[in-house]
Design an enzyme around this catalytic site. Structure first.
Site, mmCIF file in Angstrom:
data_model
loop_
_atom_site.group_PDB
_atom_site.id
_atom_site.type_symbol
_atom_site.label_atom_id
_atom_site.label_comp_id
_atom_site.label_asym_id
_atom_site.label_seq_id
_atom_site.Cartn_x
_atom_site.Cartn_y
_atom_site.Cartn_z
ATOM 1 N N ASP A 1 79.432 21.844 24.898
ATOM 2 C CA ASP A 1 79.229 22.929 25.676
ATOM 3 C C ASP A 1 80.132 23.206 27.036
ATOM 4 O O ASP A 1 80.047 22.447 27.891
ATOM 5 C CB ASP A 1 77.671 22.950 25.722
ATOM 6 C CG ASP A 1 76.773 23.099 24.503
ATOM 7 O OD1 ASP A 1 77.354 23.056 23.337
ATOM 8 O OD2 ASP A 1 75.740 22.782 24.455
ATOM 9 N N LYS B 1 75.114 30.226 25.036
ATOM 10 C CA LYS B 1 73.980 29.845 25.670
ATOM 11 C C LYS B 1 73.770 29.639 27.216
ATOM 12 O O LYS B 1 74.581 30.429 27.302
ATOM 13 C CB LYS B 1 74.812 28.196 25.578
ATOM 14 C CG LYS B 1 73.569 26.736 25.915
ATOM 15 C CD LYS B 1 74.256 26.393 26.614
ATOM 16 C CE LYS B 1 73.325 24.979 26.642
ATOM 17 N NZ LYS B 1 74.410 23.383 26.600
ATOM 18 N N LYS C 1 72.858 30.061 21.630
ATOM 19 C CA LYS C 1 71.800 28.720 21.964
ATOM 20 C C LYS C 1 71.076 29.097 23.258
ATOM 21 O O LYS C 1 71.312 29.485 24.060
ATOM 22 C CB LYS C 1 72.585 28.010 22.339
ATOM 23 C CG LYS C 1 72.034 26.408 22.249
ATOM 24 C CD LYS C 1 72.646 25.350 22.969
ATOM 25 C CE LYS C 1 72.058 23.719 23.003
ATOM 26 N NZ LYS C 1 73.260 23.369 23.557
#
Length: 222
Positions: free
Chosen positions: A91, A153, A182
């Site tokens: 990430d 995300k 996400k």
């Protein structure tokens, strides 16, 4: 939605600066026991955690975190290093200053370079929605869509706010079909988790859902 379905979409997360191996090992144990999608942990623990869990659980880590303003070269090194140490998922945080300057091509190029450094592993792109306008979020949906990244995300969980329903709805409207979503930061109830999933999130960054499951297990209701 059954609890196990929600847990299967959770990246069980511990990213506190004070994290110890005993704490990381405990969330790995929980991730295996409750069949979460992954555990999301600091990069310094990736090798140890992967050796500990083997193939029982995916290991996710973060790079350029939480501020995003490291150089592209350093982010690429961090991504490659994480994957070499056993990370299954990475990430990353975008350069938010570049977003404020409208440097969309540079952001897209950076994400693409980091994706290449991930050597086939999943890349999730954190855009830190709480610091952005809707117009900037929409532009970043295109950047992520054009970059070959796997996910967009919402949040690091280290800024002034986390995921919102509105942001997940916006992502679902503007990202390309191949980009998954996400939601992360502040997801504190099963109701919220289910709502994020219904709106289009296929991953949730949270530690609280496992805590809820453990509470229900202690009560004999799960």
């Amino acid at each position: 939605m059954e609890l196990k379905e929600i847990l299967a979409k959770c990246d069980h997360t511990l990213l506190a600066q004070t994290s110890t191996w005993e704490e990381i090992k405990a969330i790995c144990d929980d991730g295996i026991k409750y069949a979460t999608a992954s555990v999301c942990i600091p990069a310094s623990f990736v090798k140890q955690a992967k050796e500990y869990v083997g193939e029982k659980l995916a290991i996710c880590t973060v790079i350029g975190f939480p501020n995003g303003y490291a150089t592209t070269a350093s982010k690429c090194f961090m991504a490659a290093d994480a994957v070499a140490n056993g990370a299954d998922e990475v990430d990353m945080v975008i350069n938010i200053g570049w977003a404020k300057e409208g440097k969309w091509a540079e952001i897209t190029e950076e994400i693409a370079a980091i994706k290449e450094a991930c050597n086939g592993k999943l890349l999730k792109v954190i855009i830190e929605t709480c610091l952005l306008t809707d117009e900037e979020k929409i532009a970043l949906c295109k950047c992520v869509s054009d970059s070959s990244a796997d996910y967009i995300k919402t949040s690091t969980g280290f800024s002034k706010a986390g995921a919102t329903f509105a942001d997940v709805e916006l992502f679902a409207k503007y990202v390309a079909p191949h980009v998954k979503i996400k939601a992360a930061g502040g997801i504190s109830s099963l109701e919220d988790a289910e709502k994020f999933i219904e709106l289009g999130a296929s991953r949730l960054g949270t530690s609280r859902i496992v805590k809820i499951a453990k509470g229900l297990a202690n009560d004999g209701t799960y």
